[in-house]
Scaffold this active site. Structure first.
Site, PDB file in Angstrom:
ATOM      1  N   GLY A 285    -108.411  58.978 -52.472  1.00  0.00           N
ATOM      2  CA  GLY A 285    -107.280  58.369 -51.773  1.00  0.00           C
ATOM      3  C   GLY A 285    -107.715  57.108 -51.054  1.00  0.00           C
ATOM      4  O   GLY A 285    -108.906  56.806 -50.938  1.00  0.00           O
TER       5      GLY A 285
ATOM      6  N   GLY B  76    -108.968  55.431 -48.443  1.00  0.00           N
ATOM      7  CA  GLY B  76    -109.665  55.804 -47.215  1.00  0.00           C
ATOM      8  C   GLY B  76    -109.817  54.674 -46.225  1.00  0.00           C
ATOM      9  O   GLY B  76    -110.131  54.908 -45.057  1.00  0.00           O
ATOM     10  N   ARG B  77    -109.595  53.438 -46.681  1.00  0.00           N
ATOM     11  CA  ARG B  77    -109.685  52.299 -45.754  1.00  0.00           C
ATOM     12  C   ARG B  77    -108.737  51.183 -46.194  1.00  0.00           C
ATOM     13  O   ARG B  77    -109.028  50.001 -46.033  1.00  0.00           O
ATOM     14  CB  ARG B  77    -111.123  51.780 -45.661  1.00  0.00           C
ATOM     15  CG  ARG B  77    -111.733  51.326 -46.977  1.00  0.00           C
ATOM     16  CD  ARG B  77    -113.024  50.599 -46.737  1.00  0.00           C
ATOM     17  NE  ARG B  77    -113.616  50.098 -47.963  1.00  0.00           N
ATOM     18  CZ  ARG B  77    -114.552  49.172 -47.999  1.00  0.00           C
ATOM     19  NH1 ARG B  77    -114.987  48.629 -46.875  1.00  0.00           N
ATOM     20  NH2 ARG B  77    -115.067  48.775 -49.147  1.00  0.00           N
TER      21      ARG B  77
ATOM     22  N   ASP C 274    -115.091  55.313 -41.388  1.00  0.00           N
ATOM     23  CA  ASP C 274    -114.404  54.651 -40.275  1.00  0.00           C
ATOM     24  C   ASP C 274    -113.209  53.820 -40.730  1.00  0.00           C
ATOM     25  O   ASP C 274    -112.466  53.277 -39.907  1.00  0.00           O
ATOM     26  CB  ASP C 274    -115.378  53.790 -39.466  1.00  0.00           C
ATOM     27  CG  ASP C 274    -116.024  52.674 -40.290  1.00  0.00           C
ATOM     28  OD1 ASP C 274    -115.542  52.390 -41.403  1.00  0.00           O
ATOM     29  OD2 ASP C 274    -117.012  52.088 -39.813  1.00  0.00           O
TER      30      ASP C 274
ATOM     31  N   ARG D  13    -105.339  42.053 -50.380  1.00  0.00           N
ATOM     32  CA  ARG D  13    -105.488  42.110 -51.840  1.00  0.00           C
ATOM     33  C   ARG D  13    -104.117  42.156 -52.510  1.00  0.00           C
ATOM     34  O   ARG D  13    -103.200  42.828 -52.047  1.00  0.00           O
ATOM     35  CB  ARG D  13    -106.310  43.339 -52.237  1.00  0.00           C
ATOM     36  CG  ARG D  13    -106.507  43.464 -53.739  1.00  0.00           C
ATOM     37  CD  ARG D  13    -107.693  44.335 -54.091  1.00  0.00           C
ATOM     38  NE  ARG D  13    -107.498  45.732 -53.751  1.00  0.00           N
ATOM     39  CZ  ARG D  13    -108.452  46.664 -53.884  1.00  0.00           C
ATOM     40  NH1 ARG D  13    -109.654  46.314 -54.326  1.00  0.00           N
ATOM     41  NH2 ARG D  13    -108.216  47.915 -53.556  1.00  0.00           N
TER      42      ARG D  13
ATOM     43  N   ARG E 227    -104.096  54.265 -60.505  1.00  0.00           N
ATOM     44  CA  ARG E 227    -105.400  54.403 -61.146  1.00  0.00           C
ATOM     45  C   ARG E 227    -105.413  55.573 -62.124  1.00  0.00           C
ATOM     46  O   ARG E 227    -104.525  56.437 -62.082  1.00  0.00           O
ATOM     47  CB  ARG E 227    -106.473  54.628 -60.068  1.00  0.00           C
ATOM     48  CG  ARG E 227    -106.428  53.595 -58.935  1.00  0.00           C
ATOM     49  CD  ARG E 227    -107.068  54.133 -57.657  1.00  0.00           C
ATOM     50  NE  ARG E 227    -106.854  53.225 -56.526  1.00  0.00           N
ATOM     51  CZ  ARG E 227    -107.738  52.321 -56.108  1.00  0.00           C
ATOM     52  NH1 ARG E 227    -108.902  52.208 -56.711  1.00  0.00           N
ATOM     53  NH2 ARG E 227    -107.463  51.538 -55.081  1.00  0.00           N
TER      54      ARG E 227
ATOM     55  N   ASP F 107    -111.463  56.242 -60.453  1.00  0.00           N
ATOM     56  CA  ASP F 107    -110.581  55.691 -59.418  1.00  0.00           C
ATOM     57  C   ASP F 107    -110.655  54.170 -59.382  1.00  0.00           C
ATOM     58  O   ASP F 107    -109.866  53.528 -58.670  1.00  0.00           O
ATOM     59  CB  ASP F 107    -110.920  56.271 -58.042  1.00  0.00           C
ATOM     60  CG  ASP F 107    -112.366  56.016 -57.635  1.00  0.00           C
ATOM     61  OD1 ASP F 107    -113.262  56.502 -58.352  1.00  0.00           O
ATOM     62  OD2 ASP F 107    -112.602  55.339 -56.623  1.00  0.00           O
ATOM     63  N   ASN F 108    -111.578  53.576 -60.144  1.00  0.00           N
ATOM     64  CA  ASN F 108    -111.695  52.119 -60.204  1.00  0.00           C
ATOM     65  C   ASN F 108    -111.197  51.552 -61.528  1.00  0.00           C
ATOM     66  O   ASN F 108    -111.522  50.414 -61.872  1.00  0.00           O
ATOM     67  CB  ASN F 108    -113.150  51.689 -59.980  1.00  0.00           C
ATOM     68  CG  ASN F 108    -113.592  51.909 -58.544  1.00  0.00           C
ATOM     69  OD1 ASN F 108    -112.759  51.956 -57.640  1.00  0.00           O
ATOM     70  ND2 ASN F 108    -114.878  52.062 -58.329  1.00  0.00           N
TER      71      ASN F 108
ATOM     72  N   ASP G 263    -111.809  46.382 -57.538  1.00  0.00           N
ATOM     73  CA  ASP G 263    -112.926  46.884 -56.727  1.00  0.00           C
ATOM     74  C   ASP G 263    -114.250  46.228 -57.117  1.00  0.00           C
ATOM     75  O   ASP G 263    -114.941  46.670 -58.021  1.00  0.00           O
ATOM     76  CB  ASP G 263    -113.024  48.414 -56.795  1.00  0.00           C
ATOM     77  CG  ASP G 263    -111.949  49.071 -55.945  1.00  0.00           C
ATOM     78  OD1 ASP G 263    -111.500  48.439 -54.976  1.00  0.00           O
ATOM     79  OD2 ASP G 263    -111.540  50.204 -56.255  1.00  0.00           O
TER      80      ASP G 263
END
Length: 484
Positions: free
Chosen positions: A87, A89-90, A122, A173, A180, A249-250, A259
Site C-alpha cells: 500500500g 506507505g508514504r 515514517d 508525481r 499496479r 508493486d512497481n 518508481d
C-alpha cells in the site's frame, strides 16, 4: 490568488477496501525548489500560482483543495519474490486532473507522511532521492519511454533520519494511474471476485476503453497489458536502463515506468550489470529484466484467473497462453529497435547474428553502450578498445555491406539512427554531481543544465560532450539505493 484547478477522483468509486481516505501530514515550511513548467502547461496548470507561497502550501499538502478526497491506495506485491501486503506507505493521491484533450492523470504526493500502510516507516522522503526521480523521469520522457512524470519537488523544513540526518522533501508525481500488478494481487488475495471484477472494469475503462465491450474483455485486457510491458521493457533494454527493483508493486497497468529508487543507466556494456545495493543476487540485472517482467505478468495473470473463465482449468490455460506471448512480443520489439539503432529499415535473416556479434564485441572490449551506437551514427570510433580491434573493423564492414543492400539511402539510414540513438543519457556520475550540488550547497544550476540536455537526447546538431562522456575508472562499481 486562486489555483483555478479542479481535481476529480474516480478511484473512490471502487469498493472502499481499495483505499483509505488520508490527509497528507502538514510540514513546517514547504518551499518549492523544482517546478516543471513544461509539464504544468501540458496539464493546464497555472505556473504563477503554484510557484507562489500559497502554491507551495497546496503542493505540499498543507492546504487541501475544496471538494477533493485525498487517499492512500491499498495493494500487495511480490518483493524480490516474496509476497507481502503493501500500500501507499508514504504517498497520498490528491486526485485526478483531466486535460483539455480528455487525458486523465493522477496527482500524487510522495513523502507526504504516514498512512495505514506505512508498516512502521515514517512516511517521509528526503531531498536527494526526490530530485533523482525528477531527473530520471524527465530523462525517460526525453528518450520517448513511457514514464510517470515529476511536476515539482519541495523541501519541507524537516530533518529526516536515515543513515544520517537529511533534508525532508516531497515529490509531486504525475501518472496515468497508480494501479499496479500488486493492486490486482491484493484484490485476488484478500477480496472477493466481485471486488476483483470492479477493479478490472475500472482499469479497462480508464486505460483500455476500446476493449470494454468486447467478448472475453478480461483476456483482451491481459493481452494488452502483456503487449505494453513487452514494448516498455524492450525500450529499457535499448537504452541500457536498469530499473533495479522490478517487484510486482512497481509494474503499473498503464505501461509507464514507475518508481526510480535504485535505477541507473549502464555505461560499459555487460548483460550482468546490476546497480542496486539491495539486489545482492542480481535478480533484476540488465539481462534478467525481460524474464522478470514476464514473471511479474504471470502474477497478474494468476490474479485474473477468476475472471478469465468460469472453468478454472480453462481460465488457467487462457492465462498461460497470454503470458507465453510475452517473449515473442518482447523479442519482436527489441529486434525492431536494434535494427533501427543500426540504421536498418527491414528485417533480414542475417540481422540477429549481426546484432549479437556487435554485443559480443562490446562485452569483450568493455565498450560504452550508448557511445557505441552514437559513434556508429556519426561514422566514428572514439573508444580506444574498439578503435584498434580488427574484429570490430570486420564487423563494421559486414554492417556497411548490410546497409548498402537497402533500398533506402545512406542519408535516410543515418536519420533513422539519429532518431533512436541518444547522444546523452542520465549518466550516473553526472546525476550524482547534480544531486551533490543541489542537496549539499542548494545550487540547482547543475541539475537545471542536466535536465535541459536530457530533454533533447537525439539532438545531433547540438551535442554536449560533457554529458556524453562516460565515467572514469574510479567511478566504476557505482551503487544505487532506494531512498526509502
Amino acid at each position: 490568488m486562486s489555483p483555478n484547478i479542479s481535481l476529480d477522483n474516480t478511484y473512490i468509486t471502487l469498493p472502499e477496501e481499495f483505499y483509505t481516505e488520508q490527509l497528507p501530514s502538514k510540514v513546517p515550511s514547504p518551499k518549492l525548489v523544482k517546478w516543471n513548467s513544461t509539464l504544468a502547461k501540458e496539464l493546464g496548470l497555472d505556473s504563477d500560482f503554484f510557484q507562489s507561497e500559497e502554491g507551495a502550501l497546496v503542493l505540499s499538502g498543507n492546504q487541501i483543495l475544496e471538494d477533493t478526497t485525498p487517499i492512500a491506495e491499498a495493494y500487495a506485491g511480490h518483493q524480490f519474490g516474496y509476497f507481502t501486503m503493501l500500500g501507499d506507505g508514504r504517498a497520498v493521491l490528491l486526485g485526478e486532473i483531466v486535460t483539455n484533450d480528455e487525458e486523465r492523470y493522477d496527482i500524487q504526493l510522495k513523502g507526504s507522511g504516514r498512512t495505514p500502510y506505512s508498516r512502521g516507516g515514517d512516511g517521509k522522503a528526503t531531498l536527494g532521492p526526490m530530485l533523482r526521480e525528477y531527473i530520471i523521469s524527465e530523462g525517460m520522457k526525453g528518450l520517448g519511454i513511457p514514464s510517470t512524470r515529476s511536476l515539482a519537488v519541495l523541501t519541507t523544513g524537516e530533518t529526516i533520519l536515515r543513515e544520517t540526518a537529511l533534508p525532508g522533501a516531497i515529490l509531486v508525481r504525475v501518472a496515468k494511474s497508480h494501479i499496479r500488478v500488486g493492486t490486482f494481487q491484493f484484490a485476488n488475495q484478500f477480496l472477493d471476485t466481485k471486488e476483483l471484477k470492479a477493479l478490472a472494469d475500472y482499469t479497462i475503462k480508464r486505460h483500455y476503453k476500446e476493449i470494454f465491450t468486447k467478448e472475453d474483455r478480461y483476456r483482451h485486457f491481459l493481452h494488452e497489458v502483456v503487449k505494453n510491458q513487452a514494448r516498455l521493457i524492450a525500450q529499457w533494454q535499448l537504452v541500457g536502463f536498469i530499473h533495479g527493483v522490478m517487484n510486482t508493486d512497481n509494474m503499473v497497468i498503464s505501461g509507464e515506468t514507475i518508481d526510480y529508487g535504485p535505477c541507473a543507466f549502464m555505461d560499459t556494456y555487460h548483460p550482468e550489470t546490476v546497480f542496486s545495493s539491495i539486489d545482492t543476487e542480481g535478480r533484476y540485472a540488465y539481462q534478467n529484466q525481460p524474464k522478470m517482467a514476464s514473471w511479474d505478468l504471470a502474477r497478474l495473470a494468476e490474479a485474473l484467473v477468476p475472471l478469465l473463465n468460469d472453468n478454472t482449468e480453462k481460465a488457467i490455460e487462457i492465462a498461460q497462453e497470454e503470458i507465453n506471448q510475452f517473449s515473442k512480443l518482447y523479442l519482436t520489439f527489441w529486434y525492431e529497435g536494434m535494427r533501427k539503432k543500426l540504421g536498418l529499415f527491414h528485417e533480414n535473416d542475417m540481422d540477429e547474428d549481426l546484432i549479437e556479434a556487435l554485443l559480443g564485441l562490446m562485452v569483450k572490449y568493455e565498450a560504452d553502450y550508448t557511445n557505441t551506437f552514437r559513434d556508429l551514427t556519426l561514422n566514428q570510433t572514439t573508444q580506444p578498445n574498439l578503435k584498434g580491434s580488427a574484429e570490430y573493423q570486420q564487423w563494421l564492414d559486414l554492417w556497411q555491406d548490410r546497409r548498402k543492400k537497402q533500398e533506402e539511402s545512406l542519408e535516410d539510414s543515418i536519420k533513422l539512427m539519429e532518431s533512436v540513438n541518444p547522444t546523452v543519457i542520465p549518466r550516473n556520475h553526472r546525476v550524482e554531481e547534480a544531486l551533490e550540488r543541489a542537496v549539499n550547497y542548494h545550487d540547482y544550476n547543475a541539475m537545471d543544465s542536466l535536465v535541459s540536455v536530457l530533454q533533447h537526447p537525439y539532438d545531433y546538431k547540438n551535442q554536449n560532450d560533457y554529458y556524453a562522456t562516460p565515467p572514469g575508472k574510479t567511478a566504476c562499481g557505482y551503487r544505487t539505493f532506494c531512498g526509502t
